[in-house]
Write a protein that holds these residues in place. Structure first.
Motif, short mmCIF file in Angstrom:
data_model
loop_
_atom_site.label_atom_id
_atom_site.label_comp_id
_atom_site.label_asym_id
_atom_site.label_seq_id
_atom_site.Cartn_x
_atom_site.Cartn_y
_atom_site.Cartn_z
N PHE A 77 0.83 -1.20 0.00
CA PHE A 77 0.00 0.00 0.00
C PHE A 77 0.87 1.26 0.00
N ALA A 78 1.98 1.22 0.74
CA ALA A 78 2.87 2.38 0.81
C ALA A 78 3.47 2.70 -0.55
N GLU A 79 3.85 1.66 -1.32
CA GLU A 79 4.39 1.89 -2.66
C GLU A 79 3.34 2.51 -3.57
N GLN A 80 2.12 1.99 -3.48
CA GLN A 80 1.05 2.55 -4.29
C GLN A 80 0.80 4.01 -3.93
N ALA A 81 0.84 4.33 -2.64
CA ALA A 81 0.60 5.71 -2.20
C ALA A 81 1.72 6.63 -2.67
N ILE A 82 2.97 6.16 -2.54
CA ILE A 82 4.10 6.98 -2.99
C ILE A 82 4.01 7.23 -4.49
N PHE B 282 0.49 10.99 5.91
CA PHE B 282 -0.32 9.98 5.23
C PHE B 282 0.15 8.60 5.69
N PRO B 283 -0.76 7.70 6.07
CA PRO B 283 -0.36 6.40 6.63
C PRO B 283 0.30 5.50 5.59
N SER B 284 1.26 4.70 6.07
CA SER B 284 1.95 3.76 5.18
C SER B 284 1.20 2.44 5.06
N GLN B 285 0.20 2.20 5.90
CA GLN B 285 -0.64 1.00 5.82
C GLN B 285 -2.08 1.41 5.52
N LYS B 286 -2.77 0.55 4.83
CA LYS B 286 -4.13 0.88 4.40
C LYS B 286 -5.02 1.12 5.62
N PRO B 287 -5.60 2.30 5.73
CA PRO B 287 -6.44 2.59 6.91
C PRO B 287 -7.73 1.78 6.88
N GLU C 34 -0.06 3.79 17.05
CA GLU C 34 0.34 4.87 16.15
C GLU C 34 0.70 4.30 14.78
N THR C 35 0.16 4.89 13.74
CA THR C 35 0.43 4.43 12.38
C THR C 35 1.67 5.12 11.83
N GLN C 36 2.54 4.33 11.22
CA GLN C 36 3.75 4.90 10.63
C GLN C 36 3.41 5.67 9.35
N PRO C 37 3.87 6.91 9.21
CA PRO C 37 3.59 7.66 7.98
C PRO C 37 4.47 7.18 6.83
N LEU C 38 4.19 7.67 5.66
CA LEU C 38 4.99 7.30 4.49
C LEU C 38 6.44 7.74 4.63
N LEU C 39 6.66 8.83 5.35
CA LEU C 39 8.02 9.35 5.48
C LEU C 39 8.18 9.98 6.86
N THR C 40 9.34 9.75 7.47
CA THR C 40 9.63 10.36 8.77
C THR C 40 10.73 11.40 8.60
N TRP C 41 10.76 12.35 9.53
CA TRP C 41 11.78 13.39 9.43
C TRP C 41 13.18 12.82 9.67
#
Length: 605
Positions: free
Chosen positions: A340-345, A392-397, A411-418
């Motif tokens: 899902f994260a790849e599709q979102a990116i 934006f979440p890295s797993q399908k909500p 806590e859901t991991q976002p697509l990107l962290t600082w």
């Protein structure tokens, strides 16, 4: 060897100290040979150019010198110098770097690369084309260095499946001896590969083999040469494709953004260069150059055999290609199903690209026309998209989670962290861009650019098309030995003033200079991608020199063709624009005063 290494390090340290301390003293006459402010600005620029070319200081540290020297020498106050390091253009570049970090975080770039290679086929010429297409596409969005570093391991895996680890060992062991000297001269050291290690034992196996006929020996020798050449063609095509691909987008390489920033500094009214217009000009040029480069590399290294193209392939080659196909397929399957994260990116990447292209495409009104003029720029678009990546979440909500009060509040991991951004974004490049913009601002405010324009009288009779070719050749040669970012920072102010003297559109000279500094193909030290490929130990300096010479010539001619055909309609190069005319009138009014001050200063000396 240890003593030799220590001696080399000591010699380098001495050289660095000599340049650091000697350059400021050696350039002191510049301060007294020009009017006060212009001379001081030229002193700083020459000092920075010398430090950049010799790398006596890290490039980013040299870029910080204007913050110190401009205020101390009375060229610019600090409140005008410091903002140059975070202009609108820097944030556009930063948005591209953050998007690249997200793509790398979820291995989307590797999936794209393997998918393209599965589509193009496994014949050597097709694989080289697939490697070049993939690398150039990635380089449009990632850095040239990251694209090369990612593609080389894939290329090595395919080559080992094609030829095996012992097939090319004979030539590699011989070439390794020839390669060590140039590698050490260029401060590039190799680690023995498995192929080179196995080469040391092959002679023992050969001694035990039965005698073979001279014809078979000749065929074996030809096969070994073929495999060695194909290996070289693979390795050399990747850094070349990275350098070519980076020119296609404004965010693809730093010189493109330096051009945009310096245009805003010298010609504030110029609004014809943006992400969309640059892509329409540079992308066709990139595709043509990539195709020509592929043909040249394939013909030179045996991927395309013009004399024996109808010859039937041996069973060995058929088996090798089948193994290579399996290796690519296996690597792709290891990535697993698309997450899902790849599709979102991928979705946000497409939105990022489309919004940049359509903001102000020039030939039709863009979506930015819905807002107040001048309020929305490419950097606003880029930063808007990358901010979404941080929440934006890295797993399908799951919608059920909102209505299930007993569900755990994890806590859901976002697509990107600082943290990931801090680790992967090359912040030194942003400082380098700022140093270039500060230098351009100093040239403009001090009157140095006007003084340079006054010294360009002998070039006024040069026809503009000839000037384009000469500029591209000079800059392409200069950037073989110096950083392409430093090169364009030094040359752009001169090109802007030269264009005004020639009464041609400044973009007609500044764009070829910008793209030309990315055409560095002849030496391992020319660009980081060249160095990465060369340090594999399978290439020699002469391989890069003979391949890169024609690549440079093709680049110069194709760029000249582009500037005199489709670029004219995209950037309105056929006329001297009003935004350049205003700058020219200001320069003309200041020039007599500058010349009078110069003469009086020289008379005092």
């Amino acid at each position: 060897m240890a003593a030799l290494g220590a001696l080399v390090k000591k010699a380098w340290s001495v050289r660095r100290a000599v340049v650091l301390l000697g350059a400021p003293l050696a350039l002191l006459p510049v301060l007294f040979s020009l009017p006060a402010k212009e001379g001081r600005c030229l002193y700083v620029i020459l000092l920075m150019a010398l430090y950049w070319c010799t790398e006596a200081l890290p490039l980013a540290v040299t870029a910080l010198l204007p913050i110190v020297l401009f205020p101390f020498l009375g060229i610019l106050p600090s409140n005008k110098v410091c903002p140059q390091y975070f202009l609108d253009t820097n944030f556009l570049f930063l948005s591209g770097l953050i998007m690249a970090s997200a793509i790398e975080e979820w291995n989307l770039h590797r999936r794209i690369a393997l998918r393209v290679l599965m589509c193009v086929g496994v014949q050597p010429a097709r694989l080289i084309l697939g490697m070049m297409l993939t690398t150039s596409f990635l380089s449009m969005w990632l850095s040239n260095t990251a694209s090369t570093a990612m593609m080389l391991p894939i290329a090595n895996a395919i080559l080992k499946s094609l030829f095996g680890e012992k097939d090319t060992s004979k030539d590699m062991s011989r070439e390794n001896e020839e390669t060590q000297a140039p590698l050490q001269q260029n401060k590039l050291y190799t680690v023995p590969t498995e192929m080179q290690f196995l080469a040391s034992t092959e002679d023992k196996d050969l001694a035990e083999e039965k005698e073979i006929t001279s014809d078979a020996l000749s065929d074996l020798k030809k096969e070994e040469e073929y495999k060695t050449n194909i290996w070289k063609g693979f390795l050399i095509s990747i850094p070349y494709a990275a350098s070519i691909g980076g020119t296609a987008t404004l965010t693809g390489t730093a010189p493109n953004l330096i051009l945009l920033g310096q245009l805003k500094s010298y010609f504030p009214e110029c609004d014809v260069v943006n992400f969309g217009s640059w892509f329409m000009f540079a992308f066709p040029l990139m595709l043509i150059f990539l195709l020509m480069g592929w043909l040249w590399i394939s013909i030179l290294y045996g991927g395309i055999n013009l004399r024996g193209w109808r010859a039937k392939k041996s069973n060995l080659r058929v088996d090798a290609e089948a193994r290579a196909r399996e290796v690519i397929k296996e690597d792709y399957q290891k990535l697993g199903p698309t997450k899902f994260a790849e599709q979102a990116i991928f979705f946000f990447f497409c939105v990022f690209a489309v919004m940049l292209f359509s903001r102000d495409p020039k030939f039709i009104p863009g979506w930015a026309s819905l807002f107040a003029p001048g309020f929305i720029s490419d950097s606003v678009t880029g930063i808007t998209i990358v901010i979404i990546l941080f929440f934006f979440p890295s797993q399908k909500p799951s919608l059920r989670w909102w209505f299930d009060f007993k569900a755990p509040n994890t806590e859901t991991q976002p697509l990107l962290t600082w943290r990931k951004v801090q680790e992967t974004v090359p912040w030194n490049i942003i400082l380098l861009l700022g140093g270039g913009f500060a230098m351009a601002k100093g040239c403009e405010e001090s009157g140095l650019s006007v003084w340079i324009g006054g010294r360009l009288h002998p070039l006024e009779g040069v026809p503009p098309p000839v000037a384009v070719i000469l500029i591209t050749i000079v800059i392409a040669l200069f950037t073989e030995f110096a950083s392409n970012t430093a090169t364009i920072i030094i040359f752009l102010p001169v090109l802007a003033e030269l264009a005004i003297r020639l009464k041609v559109n400044p973009l007609y000279l500044m764009i070829p200079g910008t793209i030309g500094c990315s055409y560095a193909f002849m030496l391992p030290v020319s660009t980081p991608p060249n160095s990465i490929a060369f340090s594999s130990g399978h290439l020699m300096v002469k391989d890069m020199a003979r391949t890169g010479l024609l690549m440079n010539l093709m680049g110069v001619l194709l760029l000249s063709l582009a500037m005199n055909t489709w670029a004219k309609s995209i950037f309105q190069l056929g006329t001297f624009p009003a935004w350049a005319n205003i700058h020219a009138e200001n320069a003309t009014s200041l020039l007599p005063a500058v010349e009078n001050v110069t003469l009086s200063a020289l008379n005092k000396i």
